[in-house]
Scaffold this active site. Structure first.
Site, PDB file in Angstrom:
ATOM      1  N   LYS A  40      18.087  -4.407 -16.898  1.00  7.58           N
ATOM      2  CA  LYS A  40      16.991  -5.051 -17.897  1.00  7.58           C
ATOM      3  C   LYS A  40      15.709  -4.162 -17.432  1.00  7.58           C
ATOM      4  O   LYS A  40      15.396  -3.901 -16.583  1.00  7.58           O
ATOM      5  CB  LYS A  40      16.839  -6.340 -17.825  1.00  7.58           C
ATOM      6  CG  LYS A  40      18.101  -7.397 -18.298  1.00  7.58           C
ATOM      7  CD  LYS A  40      17.744  -8.563 -18.079  1.00  7.58           C
ATOM      8  CE  LYS A  40      18.996  -9.485 -18.179  1.00  7.58           C
ATOM      9  NZ  LYS A  40      18.606 -11.034 -18.407  1.00  7.58           N
ATOM     10  N   GLY A 183      12.529  -8.802  10.192  1.00  4.23           N
ATOM     11  CA  GLY A 183      11.418  -7.667   9.555  1.00  4.23           C
ATOM     12  C   GLY A 183      10.223  -8.632   9.271  1.00  4.23           C
ATOM     13  O   GLY A 183      10.305  -9.626   8.633  1.00  4.23           O
ATOM     14  N   GLY A 184       9.086  -8.123   9.859  1.00  5.38           N
ATOM     15  CA  GLY A 184       7.820  -8.776   9.769  1.00  5.38           C
ATOM     16  C   GLY A 184       6.790  -8.079   8.780  1.00  5.38           C
ATOM     17  O   GLY A 184       5.613  -7.896   8.943  1.00  5.38           O
ATOM     18  N   ARG A 273      13.112  -1.384   1.688  1.00  6.69           N
ATOM     19  CA  ARG A 273      14.051  -0.966   0.558  1.00  6.69           C
ATOM     20  C   ARG A 273      14.212   0.681   0.734  1.00  6.69           C
ATOM     21  O   ARG A 273      13.366   1.354   1.226  1.00  6.69           O
ATOM     22  CB  ARG A 273      13.341  -1.208  -0.589  1.00  6.69           C
ATOM     23  CG  ARG A 273      13.051  -2.670  -1.057  1.00  6.69           C
ATOM     24  CD  ARG A 273      12.418  -2.947  -2.259  1.00  6.69           C
ATOM     25  NE  ARG A 273      13.226  -2.715  -3.287  1.00  6.69           N
ATOM     26  CZ  ARG A 273      14.037  -3.548  -3.783  1.00  6.69           C
ATOM     27  NH1 ARG A 273      14.395  -4.647  -3.455  1.00  6.69           N
ATOM     28  NH2 ARG A 273      14.754  -3.272  -4.883  1.00  6.69           N
ATOM     29  N   ASP A 313       9.473   4.045  -6.522  1.00  5.78           N
ATOM     30  CA  ASP A 313      10.288   3.878  -5.365  1.00  5.78           C
ATOM     31  C   ASP A 313      11.162   4.998  -4.917  1.00  5.78           C
ATOM     32  O   ASP A 313      11.558   4.968  -3.860  1.00  5.78           O
ATOM     33  CB  ASP A 313      10.896   2.692  -5.341  1.00  5.78           C
ATOM     34  CG  ASP A 313       9.982   1.298  -5.211  1.00  5.78           C
ATOM     35  OD1 ASP A 313       8.740   1.469  -5.350  1.00  5.78           O
ATOM     36  OD2 ASP A 313      10.495   0.298  -5.082  1.00  5.78           O
ATOM     37  N   ALA A 321       4.405  -1.746  -7.180  1.00  2.71           N
ATOM     38  CA  ALA A 321       4.614  -1.649  -8.411  1.00  2.71           C
ATOM     39  C   ALA A 321       3.482  -0.760  -9.210  1.00  2.71           C
ATOM     40  O   ALA A 321       3.531  -0.045 -10.078  1.00  2.71           O
ATOM     41  CB  ALA A 321       5.017  -3.043  -9.113  1.00  2.71           C
ATOM     42  N   HIS A 450     -22.783 -17.276  -7.091  1.00  2.00           N
ATOM     43  CA  HIS A 450     -22.817 -18.398  -6.075  1.00  2.00           C
ATOM     44  C   HIS A 450     -22.505 -19.560  -6.557  1.00  2.00           C
ATOM     45  O   HIS A 450     -23.225 -19.804  -7.746  1.00  2.00           O
ATOM     46  CB  HIS A 450     -23.947 -18.496  -5.168  1.00  2.00           C
ATOM     47  CG  HIS A 450     -24.140 -19.747  -4.035  1.00  2.00           C
ATOM     48  ND1 HIS A 450     -23.414 -19.417  -3.120  1.00  2.00           N
ATOM     49  CD2 HIS A 450     -24.559 -20.792  -4.178  1.00  2.00           C
ATOM     50  CE1 HIS A 450     -23.839 -20.726  -2.437  1.00  2.00           C
ATOM     51  NE2 HIS A 450     -24.194 -21.526  -3.032  1.00  2.00           N
TER      52      HIS A 450
END
Length: 470
Positions: A40, A183-184, A273, A313, A321, A450
């Site tokens: 999609k 994984g951190g 990834r 990617d 993104a 402010h």
């Protein structure tokens, strides 16, 4: 060229952020565009990434607000979570955005083809395996935007129950009572934060010496302190070696470090990834793929094949993104011959939506020094900010790193790192400051409204001038 193949100005393989941004931008410039997507339009970000993850994090934020309502004199009682409603709302958000994107592509007259696209010689793209059937088309230019998929690690085969990646986690029917997040990085910390807020007992296991690599050390310390208060156990410098599923229940024993173990209901593999390039074909082309699977490009996202670009990617740039958006626009501008300025990847904005939120742009203090800069630093905490105190979210700080001038004041702003309430929405002016190479003196000329959270950045830059009105 294939005589029967329909020809377009641009053919794009992949309908994620980079692909659809290129399609929409190209169409708005008058180009005839075809977009090939096997699932999609919207890609990972919309369907199994940014959007659903942040919707679940917003559920966690609402839960925190209800838990803390008594601070504001509101009696709400102990909240309960119906995760099925959360998932239903998540899907409604996705569906609304998907419908809007689909409509926008249609209104721009982008031809959307359903199926897997492969690139061959002479800019021939073959589409198969989807509702559009077997189709051949050609493009004067082709953009490869096939995206990425979650990485996995040996010894932790994904089964969707005991072991999951982000794809499965975002569609769970219920949250586990306990979980290990392997994984951190940004995604791992977001999932850990969300699950902890909603009642899961969470442990983060990270092989590197620190979580959130790339983040300034002062900011990381604030995150760690907050995670500790929340009950999230963070273990760094430890490697996982496997797990042993329980016979008596649905849990498992995770092995890590020096023969240490932990029993949990679920393991969330969040180790990044990998580029999805193996199904692109590329036979008969000069497109090159690295050993890690990334398509090799120059600074304008051009591949080794004339007229063929790669973005998002699938190339070795920050897997964000908004970076994909920028690369899609860059590729189209280059196709149009507009001599665009390449993306400066050292100055892109980063946002992490754990609690407390994190955002940053540009150098850390350490990386600025490593690059040879003599620096001066300002660190301002939200604890003195009126709006943060009103929100009961006074944890966090803003760190501004600037070039040190001969008089000891701050010159050009090299980096800004933030942790605290809504800092992902505050990064804009810091991003502009770093990318426009503004100085502390120039920023000091601008009035901060402010009371706002953004005053912390403004005042932080102001103090680098050597004076302050606070």
């Amino acid at each position: 060229m294939v005589p029967t193949a329909e020809n377009y100005d641009v053919v794009i393989i992949g309908g994620g952020p980079g692909g659809y941004a290129a399609a929409l931008y190209g169409a708005s410039a008058g180009l005839d565009v075809a977009l090939v997507e096997k699932y999609k339009v919207g890609g990972t970000c919309l369907h199994v990434g940014c959007i659903p993850a942040k919707e679940l994090l917003e559920t966690a934020a609402v839960h925190r607000a209800v838990v803390g309502a008594s601070t504001f004199g509101i009696t709400a009682g102990e909240p309960s979570l119906d995760f099925s409603v959360t998932q239903q709302r998540k899907q409604e958000v996705i569906d609304k955005l998907f419908g809007g994107l689909s409509g926008l592509l249609k209104s721009r007259k982008v031809t959307v083809l359903d199926g897997t696209g492969t690139l061959h010689g002479d800019h021939l793209v073959r589409v198969s395996g989807g509702s559009s059937g077997d189709v051949e088309l050609t493009g004067d230019h082709v953009i490869l935007a096939s995206g990425s998929v979650p990485r996995t690690i040996p010894g932790f085969e994904v089964d969707g129950q005991r072991v999951v990646t982000s794809d499965e986690l975002l569609s769970l029917e219920r949250l586990p009572a306990s979980a290990v997040v392997i994984g951190g990085g940004a995604i791992g910390c977001e999932f850990a934060s969300m699950m902890s807020d909603l009642g899961t007992d969470v442990t983060i296991l990270e092989a590197l010496p620190k979580i959130l690599p790339g983040l300034d050390d002062d900011i990381t310390r604030v995150v760690l302190q907050s995670f500790k208060k929340q009950g999230i156990d963070v273990r760094t410098g430890v490697a996982v070696t496997g797990h042993e599923p329980h016979d008596h229940d649905g849990g498992t024993k995770v092995r890590f470090g020096d023969d240490e173990t932990i029993d949990v209901e679920m393991v969330v593999v969040s180790v990044g990834r990998r580029p999805l390039s193996e199904n692109l074909g590329l036979d008969g082309t000069a497109v090159k793929v690295s050993d890690r699977g990334h398509i090799e490009v120059d600074e304008w996202c051009r591949t080794g094949e004339a007229g063929v670009y790669a973005i998002g990617d699938v190339i070795a740039t920050p897997a964000l993104a908004h970076v994909g958006f920028a690369e899609g626009v860059l590729a189209i501008q280059d196709i149009l011959g507009e001599d665009p300025v390449p993306v400066d990847y050292g100055r892109v904005p980063w946002c992490i939506y754990c609690h407390p939120e994190v955002s940053f742009v540009g150098h850390t203090e350490a990386s600025a020094k490593e690059a040879g800069h003599d620096v001066v630093v300002s660190k301002r905490r939200f604890g003195g900010n009126g709006r943060a105190i009103i929100l009961d979210e006074a944890e966090g700080m803003v760190k501004v790193i600037a070039e040190k001038q001969s008089d000891g004041t701050g010159g050009r702003i090299l980096g800004v790192h933030m942790v605290g309430p809504w800092v992902t929405e505050q990064l804009g002016q810091a991003y502009l400051a770093v990318n426009w190479e503004a100085t502390a003196e120039e920023i000091a000329q601008f009035i901060q409204p402010h009371p706002t959270l953004s005053e912390v950045f403004g005042h932080g830059a102001f103090t680098l001038t050597g004076r302050s009105y606070e």
